[in-house]
Design an enzyme around this catalytic site. Structure first.
Site, short mmCIF file in Angstrom:
data_model
loop_
_atom_site.label_atom_id
_atom_site.label_comp_id
_atom_site.label_asym_id
_atom_site.label_seq_id
_atom_site.Cartn_x
_atom_site.Cartn_y
_atom_site.Cartn_z
CG ASN A 176 -3.35 45.05 22.28
OD1 ASN A 176 -4.42 44.47 21.92
ND2 ASN A 176 -2.54 44.70 23.34
CD GLU A 273 -4.61 38.73 27.13
OE1 GLU A 273 -4.54 39.22 28.14
OE2 GLU A 273 -4.47 38.92 25.96
CB CYS A 307 -2.55 42.89 28.06
SG CYS A 307 -1.96 41.44 26.97
CD GLU A 487 -5.89 34.19 23.31
OE1 GLU A 487 -6.91 33.87 22.23
OE2 GLU A 487 -5.37 34.98 23.62
#
Length: 513
Positions: A176, A273, A307, A487
């Site tokens: 994505n 993640e 997400c 992150e």
């Protein structure tokens, strides 16, 4: 008949002839150059018999072939990275910073062309892709420096801590945000003195190799950032390799569990993640215009393929009719079509199977009693070249319940589920009743309530009176089954380095013996 830009020329155009690539349009680019990269150059696949087609989402035509890397190729890439790591890790922080700042400058300069290739490979709108590339260079710029700590001890002794690199890190990206995720993982890794071998999603193999070439052009040692193509088998080889020191993965929960299990055998730290089914809570005292804008941002960026999207939209019962009227009106007005056109607000989903899966969620929602207020159907743009593309109309679902599939499971498409609530206590309990915990949001004018709700939501990020804002300065990551590690932000340095304590005695040893 349309003419085609061939990728072996595109790599050169990215550097030298930006006008030519800027004139390329949807359905006119073919990629036939090698997509693996190590040792400072593109590498031809050893065995092309397992090649898989990669499709252009907007047209449904084959863009290129993705050839998975086998054990020998993975080994070559990791050894190349280790050689570069030995040199890079000994360079002064300022030296590394200077090179990373140069890489950021090059990306900034070529932003429009990189964004264009991202759109062709991924399907999102050009406006969003340009933002993604901006975030990528900002991330690399942000991590161009780090420091240790000095501690004074009694009697003239002192101690200090050193942040030391881990070695060769593996990054495994999602489809994505192909280029942005490659930057999010590589920037802190390289800033800490590591090397990285990056595996993009097999569905979006095209742009990570551009980042590798830019790092090389900026001055990193050959092999410092390598790209290997492939799917699950290639990922397994990377996780099991004895020279790999850390794995960072973005993707689904089931794959994240497997990566954690494989990495555990080598006692390798991992950053995960993973997915989300995030709640967005809209109280009756909200500023309605901003709440509607926030709900749209929380559901329809990148065709809903995000997400952290706030796909469970809880609206206080008193304002539900007004909210639904406005959000449906705005959703119907979203222009779906050619992602390379500036006035397009929503492009194509990543693949035909994924489009069918998302439409299947809408069909299941209807069976379970949800009401489709708009969208949720295949969409065919008027441009004939887009008739084979993977488009759908953005969808708003009403009459939803917490036990419905569309409310419990991650859809990863442009589908908003709207649910009524009455009290703060009730909505917090319902919002937290999920195995996920990536993001959350709240719209209210009551500052006390805003912070109280943020405190009680079980998620790695809570947006107050906004949604889906992720500056590189602040950490991003999940609670519960949405993963762990972070992150972005300064804390990420801790996940790409190991801490050494050095204690220095300036006097005599005080011994018990």
């Amino acid at each position: 008949a349309p003419f085609f830009f061939i990728w072996s020329l595109l790599s050169h155009f990215l550097r030298c002839n930006r006008v030519v690539l800027q004139s390329a349009s949807t359905g006119t680019v073919l990629v036939n150059d090698h997509l693996n990269y190590w040792g400072g150059r593109r590498v031809k696949p050893t065995d092309e018999k397992n090649a898989e087609p990669v499709f252009e989402p907007a047209t449904g035509r084959v863009l290129c072939q993705m050839v998975p890397c086998g054990a020998e190729e993975v080994d070559q890439a990791i050894k190349s990275a280790h050689t570069a790591y030995l040199k890079w890790s000994k360079m002064a922080g300022m030296e590394r910073a200077r090179i990373m700042l140069e890489a950021a400058r090059i990306i900034r300069e070529r932003r429009d062309n990189i964004a264009k290739l991202e759109v062709i490979n991924n399907g999102k709108s050009i406006t969003e892709a340009q933002v993604d590339i901006d975030i990528a260079w900002q991330c690399i710029e942000y991590y161009a420096g780090m420091a240790g700590q000095h501690i004074q001890l009694p009697g003239g002794a002192f101690a200090y801590t050193r942040r030391e690199p881990l070695g060769v890190c593996v990054g495994i990206g999602a489809w994505n945000y192909p280029f942005q995720i490659a930057a999010w993982k590589s920037a802190p890794a390289l800033a800490c003195g590591n090397a990285m071998v990056f595996k993009p999603s097999p569905m979006t193999p095209v742009t990570a190799v551009i980042l590798a070439e830019i790092y090389k052009e900026a001055g990193v040692p050959e092999g410092l950032f390598n790209v290997v193509q492939g799917g699950a088998e290639t990922g397994t080889l990377l996780c099991h390799h004895p020279m790999v020191a850390k794995v960072s993965f973005t993707g689904s929960v089931p794959t994240g569990k497997k990566i954690m299990e494989m990495s555990a055998k080598g006692v390798k730290p991992v950053t995960l993640e993973l997915g989300g089914k995030s709640p967005l809570i809209i109280f009756k005292d909200c500023e309605m215009e901003n709440a509607v804008r926030g709900a749209l941002m929380a559901n329809y960026l990148s065709q809903g393929e995000v997400c952290c999207n706030g796909t469970r939209v809880f609206v206080q019962r008193e304002i539900m009719p007004q909210f639904l009227e406005e959000v449906v009106k705005r959703t119907k007005a979203i222009r779906v079509g050619d992602p390379l056109l500036k006035d397009t607000l929503m492009g194509a989903l990543i693949s035909k199977p994924h489009l069918e899966k998302v439409l299947g969620f809408v069909a299941q929602a209807k069976k379970e009693g949800a009401r489709v207020l708009c969208g949720g159907e295949p969409f065919t743009p008027s441009d004939p070249k887009l008739k084979g593309g993977y488009f759908m109309s953005p969808c708003v679902l009403d009459n939803c319940r917490d036990d419905m599939t569309c409310v419990k499971e991650e859809i990863f498409g442009p589908v908003m589920s709207v649910l009524p609530f009455d009290t703060e206590e009730e909505v917090l309990q319902r919002a937290n009743n999920t195995t996920f915990g990536l993001a959350s949001g709240v719209f209210t004018r009551d500052i006390g309530r805003a912070h109280r709700v943020a405190e009680n939501l079980q998620a790695g990020t809570c947006f107050i009176n906004n949604y889906n804002i992720s500056p590189v300065e602040v950490p991003f990551g999940g609670y519960k089954m949405s993963g762990f590690g972070r992150e972005n932000g300064q804390v990420t340095i801790e996940y790409y380095s190991q801490l050494k304590t050095v204690v220095v005695e300036m006097g005599d040893v005080d011994s018990l013996f």
